[in-house]
Write an enzyme that holds these catalytic residues in place. Structure first.
Site, PDB file in Angstrom:
ATOM      1  N   CYS A 123      67.694  61.263   7.699  1.00 16.24           N
ATOM      2  CA  CYS A 123      66.607  61.309   6.718  1.00 16.24           C
ATOM      3  C   CYS A 123      66.192  62.762   6.525  1.00 16.24           C
ATOM      4  O   CYS A 123      66.019  63.499   7.499  1.00 16.24           O
ATOM      5  CB  CYS A 123      65.423  60.491   7.208  1.00 16.24           C
ATOM      6  N   HIS A 165      66.860  52.238   2.538  1.00 15.51           N
ATOM      7  CA  HIS A 165      66.232  53.423   3.132  1.00 15.51           C
ATOM      8  C   HIS A 165      65.149  53.981   2.201  1.00 15.51           C
ATOM      9  O   HIS A 165      64.025  54.256   2.638  1.00 15.51           O
ATOM     10  CB  HIS A 165      67.321  54.467   3.407  1.00 15.51           C
ATOM     11  N   GLU A 166      65.483  54.137   0.911  1.00 10.97           N
ATOM     12  CA  GLU A 166      64.527  54.752  -0.034  1.00 10.97           C
ATOM     13  C   GLU A 166      63.375  53.809  -0.341  1.00 10.97           C
ATOM     14  O   GLU A 166      62.226  54.255  -0.438  1.00 10.97           O
ATOM     15  CB  GLU A 166      65.244  55.185  -1.319  1.00 10.97           C
ATOM     16  N   HIS A 169      60.820  53.872   2.364  1.00 10.95           N
ATOM     17  CA  HIS A 169      59.937  55.048   2.300  1.00 10.95           C
ATOM     18  C   HIS A 169      58.675  54.753   1.484  1.00 10.95           C
ATOM     19  O   HIS A 169      57.612  55.311   1.748  1.00 10.95           O
ATOM     20  CB  HIS A 169      60.648  56.225   1.620  1.00 10.95           C
TER      21      HIS A 169
HETATM   22 ZN    ZN Z   1      64.566  59.278   4.243  1.00 12.68          ZN
END
Ligand code: ZN
Length: 208
Positions: A123, A165-166, A169
């Site tokens: 990340c 993953h995004e 966030h």
């Molecule tokens: Zn990330």
């Protein structure tokens, strides 16, 4: 003008004057708070400029995705693009194929089935480390695109990993919350020892 909107604009407008703002690192509150749904806090020109800025930062890093909280902006906007030219063995095992650039606004993913895949990921907001994260192999993503149109698309393999993953966030979740902790590696050790397509040897040696 509502307070939330002016707070967002106060954060975004100065960034638009910059070429490459820094990517905030773990410990920054924006990475740990649910981002606000985007509902027109920016005007269309500002939104396009913000998306272009996110894309520049993602390319410069370089990375395959960037979420607005990584620039300290608590809005549900992310950009994704994978131009990495993986060798065929890696593409095959990790199911990694190019992902054309696109923007997701207010995205929500839903797993399709329960199958997961475990690979190293990193990340840009936790510089210097990689770790193995179990991710759904197949997901469906609902989102609004940069033009305001609703989209729904299915993703598989590495693309599904980037999407998860995004999107995570935007809800205050960073991969370290889901990582198999014993797999965490510095970039140096990862590149020296564990960059092979499969995680089998790392799994045996590090004990995750
Ligand atoms: Zn990330």
């Amino acid at each position: 003008m509502p307070t939330e909107t002016s707070r967002i604009r106060d954060l975004v407008l100065p960034l638009l004057e910059t070429e490459l703002p820094p990517i905030v690192q773990l410990g920054h509150p924006a990475l740990r708070q649910p981002a606000l749904p985007y509902d027109g806090q920016l005007n269309p020109g500002e939104l396009s400029a913000f998306i272009a800025l996110m894309r520049r930062v993602m390319h410069a890093a370089p990375g395959v995705g960037l979420a607005a909280p990584q620039l300290g902006i608590p809005l549900q906007i992310a950009v994704l693009e994978d131009r990495f030219d993986a060798d065929p063995e890696i593409s095959d095992i990790r199911e990694r194929h190019p992902l054309p650039f696109f923007t997701v606004i207010n995205p929500v993913y839903t797993p399709l089935g329960t199958e997961t895949a475990e690979f190293f990921e990193g990340c840009l907001s936790f510089n210097g480390y990689q770790g193995v994260v179990p991710r759904y192999r197949f997901v469906s993503l609902k989102y609004t695109d940069a033009s305001g149109a609703s989209g729904e698309q299915n993703f598989q393999g590495w693309q599904a990993r980037i999407v998860q993953h995004e999107t995570d966030h935007l809800h205050g979740t960073v991969y370290v919350d889901k990582v198999l902790t014993r797999s965490l590696c510095s970039n140096g050790e990862y590149l020296r020892r564990w960059a092979s397509p499969s995680t089998d040897e790392a799994r045996r040696t590090l004990g995750f």
